[in-house]
Design an enzyme around this catalytic site. Structure first.
Site, short mmCIF file in Angstrom:
data_model
loop_
_atom_site.label_atom_id
_atom_site.label_comp_id
_atom_site.label_asym_id
_atom_site.label_seq_id
_atom_site.Cartn_x
_atom_site.Cartn_y
_atom_site.Cartn_z
N GLU A 38 -0.84 1.13 -5.32
CA GLU A 38 -0.61 -0.08 -4.52
C GLU A 38 -0.50 -1.28 -5.45
O GLU A 38 -1.47 -1.61 -6.15
CB GLU A 38 -1.77 -0.25 -3.54
CG GLU A 38 -2.03 1.04 -2.75
CD GLU A 38 -3.32 0.99 -1.94
OE1 GLU A 38 -3.67 -0.11 -1.47
OE2 GLU A 38 -3.97 2.03 -1.78
N HIS B 232 0.86 -1.20 0.00
CA HIS B 232 0.00 0.00 0.00
C HIS B 232 0.89 1.25 0.00
O HIS B 232 0.89 2.03 0.96
CB HIS B 232 -0.86 -0.08 1.26
CG HIS B 232 -1.97 0.92 1.38
ND1 HIS B 232 -1.82 2.25 1.12
CD2 HIS B 232 -3.26 0.74 1.76
CE1 HIS B 232 -2.97 2.86 1.34
NE2 HIS B 232 -3.85 1.97 1.73
O1 BG6 Z 1 -7.11 4.03 6.61
P1 BG6 Z 1 -6.59 2.73 6.04
O2 BG6 Z 1 -7.20 1.50 6.66
O3 BG6 Z 1 -5.09 2.70 6.07
O4 BG6 Z 1 -7.03 2.72 4.51
C1 BG6 Z 1 -6.69 3.76 3.69
C2 BG6 Z 1 -7.24 3.56 2.27
O5 BG6 Z 1 -6.61 2.44 1.69
C3 BG6 Z 1 -6.89 2.29 0.30
O6 BG6 Z 1 -6.20 1.19 -0.18
C4 BG6 Z 1 -8.36 2.07 0.10
O7 BG6 Z 1 -8.62 1.93 -1.29
C5 BG6 Z 1 -9.13 3.24 0.71
O8 BG6 Z 1 -10.53 3.01 0.58
C6 BG6 Z 1 -8.75 3.41 2.17
O9 BG6 Z 1 -9.39 4.55 2.71
#
Ligand code: BG6
Length: 302
Positions: free
Chosen positions: A272, A169
């Site tokens: 990602e 991510h």
């Molecule tokens: O706040 P988190 O759990 O780290 O997620 C952040 C984002 O991660 C992304 O990968 C998603 O597509 C989003 O929808 C999400 O808001």
């Protein structure tokens, strides 16, 4: 070579987290043991390549906002994953977003040095994950050489097939989201998370003028971020994956996110490298899979 004997890898305690700072010939990395999460990466003499929130909280059990969180063994909301992935989970246990390994400590194994590279290998304790009784072995290799190369390795040592989704991510640091373009996705199908996951088709490069949350499919191995404000192009070369998530929260969602300044959406962009949706990972007994991605930047000319 072990971690303790490398003078290019320095152990540092930051907030509640144990981290390692890695001094490479071409750049510098900061990794935390929790989640095997890269927190910072900068090529020498350049702006950061990877973005870390100014409001990042370095707390035990909580994913840090920014860097490269590892999402595993499911991506996003488990209920949005294919049935084969959901079937691996014990439904009586709550399922948090992005899986189970962002907030736990991984084990640093070998540190290898040679040929101008430093390679750190971290393994995730997957034997006792809540609600996920049958998990593959999971290793993350971080290779700092001329480029930064990341490799997520799954190995099914059991005698049963396993299914999971996963993503690196990565939060990229950018000069100005309004000017950025992502090249390489022209013609790809994508699932539009903001419109009930409808399937659409990308036309041209991806540019940004509002909240963006998409799962791209049939993704080619080479993507680029063109960033005119910082006069650079970031290269993202992946293999073992044909899906990618493109995410920017824009104005309103930024105000709802933890560890995120109200205006930070202008300075970050997530691309990602993933195995999600119809690209989920299916591992036969004894099978291994490697998801690899390499990052570097070059100046934009003209
Ligand atoms: O706040 P988190 O759990 O780290 O997620 C952040 C984002 O991660 C992304 O990968 C998603 O597509 C989003 O929808 C999400 O808001």
């Amino acid at each position: 070579m072990t971690g303790a004997s490398s003078n290019k890898v320095e152990r540092v305690e930051m907030g509640e987290l144990t981290c390692w700072r890695v001094h490479g010939a071409q750049g510098e990395l900061l990794i935390t043991q929790q989640g095997a999460q890269i927190l910072e990466y900068r090529e020498h003499g350049q702006q950061p390549l990877i973005w870390l929130s100014e409001q990042a909280a370095l707390k035990a059990g909580q994913s840090v906002r920014g860097g490269v969180p590892v999402c595993w063994p499911w991506f996003g909301d488990l209920a949005r994953n294919p049935q084969s992935v959901q079937a691996m989970h014990d439904g009586s246990v709550p399922a948090s977003a992005h899986g189970l390994v962002r907030g736990i400590d991984w084990q640093l194994g070998d540190i290898r040095e040679g040929d101008g590279e430093i390679v750190l290998s971290l393994s995730c304790p997957t034997d006792d994950l809540p609600g996920w009784p049958l998990a593959p072995e999971l290793t993350f290799e971080i290779r700092l050489g001329e480029h930064l190369r990341l490799e997520l390795i799954n190995h099914n040592r059991s005698d049963r097939p396993q299914a999971l989704s996963q993503a690196l991510h990565t939060y990229f640091a950018i000069g100005d989201i309004h000017q950025v373009r992502v090249e390489g996705l022209d013609g790809c199908r994508y699932l539009e998370a903001l419109e009930n996951w409808q399937e659409r088709r990308q036309q041209g490069d991806v540019s940004f003028s509002g909240e963006t949350d998409r799962v791209y499919l049939d993704v080619p191995g080479k993507l680029h971020i063109e960033d005119p404000a910082w006069q650079r192009r970031i290269h993202i070369h992946a293999s073992g994956s044909s899906s990618a998530v493109v995410w920017n929260p824009w104005i309103d969602k930024s105000q709802r996110l933890s560890q995120f300044a109200d205006d930070a959406w202008q300075r970050m962009l997530c691309i990602e490298t993933a195995k999600v949706a119809d690209d989920v990972l299916q591992l036969a007994p004894g099978e291994s899979h490697r998801l690899q991605v390499e990052y570097w930047s070059e100046p934009l000319h003209g």
